[in-house]
Design a protein around this motif. Structure first.
Motif, mmCIF file in Angstrom:
data_model
loop_
_atom_site.group_PDB
_atom_site.id
_atom_site.type_symbol
_atom_site.label_atom_id
_atom_site.label_comp_id
_atom_site.label_asym_id
_atom_site.label_seq_id
_atom_site.Cartn_x
_atom_site.Cartn_y
_atom_site.Cartn_z
ATOM 1 N N SER A 1 -12.609 3.780 39.775
ATOM 2 C CA SER A 1 -13.501 3.469 40.888
ATOM 3 C C SER A 1 -13.157 2.094 41.438
ATOM 4 O O SER A 1 -13.160 1.121 40.704
ATOM 5 C CB SER A 1 -14.957 3.482 40.422
ATOM 6 N N GLN B 1 -18.488 12.021 44.029
ATOM 7 C CA GLN B 1 -17.131 12.265 43.556
ATOM 8 C C GLN B 1 -16.755 13.741 43.468
ATOM 9 O O GLN B 1 -16.483 14.281 42.399
ATOM 10 C CB GLN B 1 -16.933 11.559 42.219
ATOM 11 N N SER C 1 -20.881 6.792 41.003
ATOM 12 C CA SER C 1 -20.462 5.730 41.936
ATOM 13 C C SER C 1 -21.396 4.530 41.933
ATOM 14 O O SER C 1 -21.410 3.770 42.897
ATOM 15 C CB SER C 1 -20.370 6.283 43.361
#
Length: 448
Positions: A27, A238, A177
């Motif tokens: 990420s 995602q 996230s």
């Protein structure tokens, strides 16, 4: 979604299973969001999230990205360009127009960083309790509550439409996230093309590339905005390209299924749609902490043994607060850290979350985070914190030694799945140990 791996979760479930390891820089911190939108994230948490997502997959946090010489990089890029030219007729045959191909590949280059991250799969693993300390930290819980408040209208709309609890959707958002703060900034077309060209899993990534091109052709996103992790997972929750095509939805009604923008509405609705598609039951817990009676028959534990609440209550199983187990349908007793750790009763919704990511650690983290966000307590029982996780090599060794001792695991793959758990259980019973099926260092040492 890294989950969703019957759609979206395929890639990460290949890596995760029971490995409980953190990946490297999956990420990446995106561009700064407008001041009116972000959920507060502590500096410490944001730093962690920028280095690693919370998917428990077998990847190293510390392996350096190797430097490739300029000459080698140039040669590889020339080969990459040739591969793109050879790929385009296959894409056109699949319905992708030349105009889409021209737009998609205009500024795409071979991404050596993506290749190195794909190749550097280390044996570094984390124990379940260490993983949960991060995944369900006080900061993540607090930010989840903030997200429920800040996006209450969207989440309530999602819950009404898809019959999936808002806190469950928020928990997946938080793990994938950091509530939208770390969505990844890798060009998805470039990443998928690079991994298809590299060839180790060419068929898989070429299929993802074709799906990504289809997304561009549909007009849902522009090439420069189609960003995500190096492995292809995109947006707030995602999604891989194939899962996007099958499960993404347009909640805002603007004609685009936009999971990338600062507005998380479409992404959150898409996640709920994904869970609903795999059989989510509103009102059913994912799992609940329980206490087991003295003399509990551990042969009845494990995901394969499903019984009703009356069966477990008659055996003396109770919720951690002493109440009888409620009837939410067939359920199993799960001992993720063996008899010395937390015991859970799990329901079908546990297995629905598994479609996002097959690792028990991930499912427990999503479920427990969703409970904590809505005011639920932490686990009451303790974890065996003096224990440690087995490395990938040690898990393979465990499987080999079990098989040689006559307790077959039906393969040596380093993944502690149901077959390995059952083999451990039978070995434990043969030596007079508690047959909880827990693949511990102690069991490996005894086999040695």
């Amino acid at each position: 979604m890294r989950g969703a791996w019957a759609g979206f979760g395929i890639l990460f479930s290949m890596w995760s299973a029971a490995s409980l390891a953190l990946p490297p820089d999956v990420s990446q911190r995106p561009a700064q969001r407008p001041a009116s939108l972000p959920v507060t994230v502590s500096t410490q948490q944001a730093d962690l999230a920028s280095r690693a997502s919370l998917r428990p997959v077998a990847r190293s946090l510390t392996s350096p990205v190797q430097q490739i010489s300029l000459a080698q990089d140039t040669a590889d890029d020339a080969g990459f360009r040739q591969w793109i030219q050879a790929f385009q007729p296959r894409a056109r045959a699949a319905g992708i127009t030349q105009a889409t191909l021209d737009r998609a590949f205009r500024d795409v280059h071979l991404n050596s960083t993506v290749i190195e991250r794909d190749r550097n799969q280390s044996e570094f693993s984390r124990a379940l309790w260490d993983y949960l300390d991060t995944a369900v930290s006080d900061t993540r819980v607090r930010n989840g509550r903030n997200a429920l408040t800040q996006y209450q209208q969207i989440l309530q709309q999602v819950e009404r439409r898809y019959q999936v609890e808002a806190e469950v959707v928020a928990a997946i958002w938080g793990l994938e996230s950091a509530y939208g703060n770390i969505r990844g900034d890798t060009n998805i077309i470039e990443a998928m093309a690079t991994l298809a060209y590299e060839g180790r899993r060419q068929a898989f990534f070429e299929a993802q590339l074709l799906d990504a091109l289809q997304i561009l052709q549909s007009g849902d996103v522009q090439p420069e905005q189609m960003t995500g992790s190096w492995a292809g997972a995109m947006g707030h929750t995602q999604f891989m390209p194939n899962s996007y095509l099958e499960y993404a939805v347009d909640l805002t009604g603007d004609g685009r299924r936009d999971i990338w923008s600062d507005n998380p509405a479409d992404a959150l609705a898409s996640t709920a749609n994904y869970l609903r598609s795999f059989g989510w039951t509103q009102g059913q817990p994912w799992g609940m902490e329980v206490t087991l009676p003295r003399g509990f028959d551990y042969a009845q534990s494990g995901e394969r043994i499903k019984r009703n609440a009356r069966h477990w209550n008659d055996m003396g199983v109770r919720l951690s607060d002493g109440r009888p187990l409620p009837d939410h349908g067939p359920s199993s007793i799960l001992l993720p850290a063996g008899a010395e750790g937390v015991a859970l009763v799990i329901f079908n919704n546990f297995h629905v979350i598994e479609r996002y990511n097959t690792a028990d650690a991930y499912v427990i983290a999503v479920g427990h985070l969703s409970d904590r966000i809505t005011g639920g307590p932490g686990f009451r029982a303790n974890w065996p914190r003096d224990d440690r996780a087995l490395s990938f090599g040690e898990r393979e060794e465990l499987q080999r030694r079990l098989t040689r001792a006559g307790f077959t695991t039906n393969g040596i793959d380093g993944i502690v799945g149901p077959e390995t758990i059952e083999a451990v259980r039978r070995y434990q019973a043969s030596i007079g140990a508690i047959p909880d099926g827990y693949a511990s260092l102690r069991i490996l040492q005894q086999l040695r």
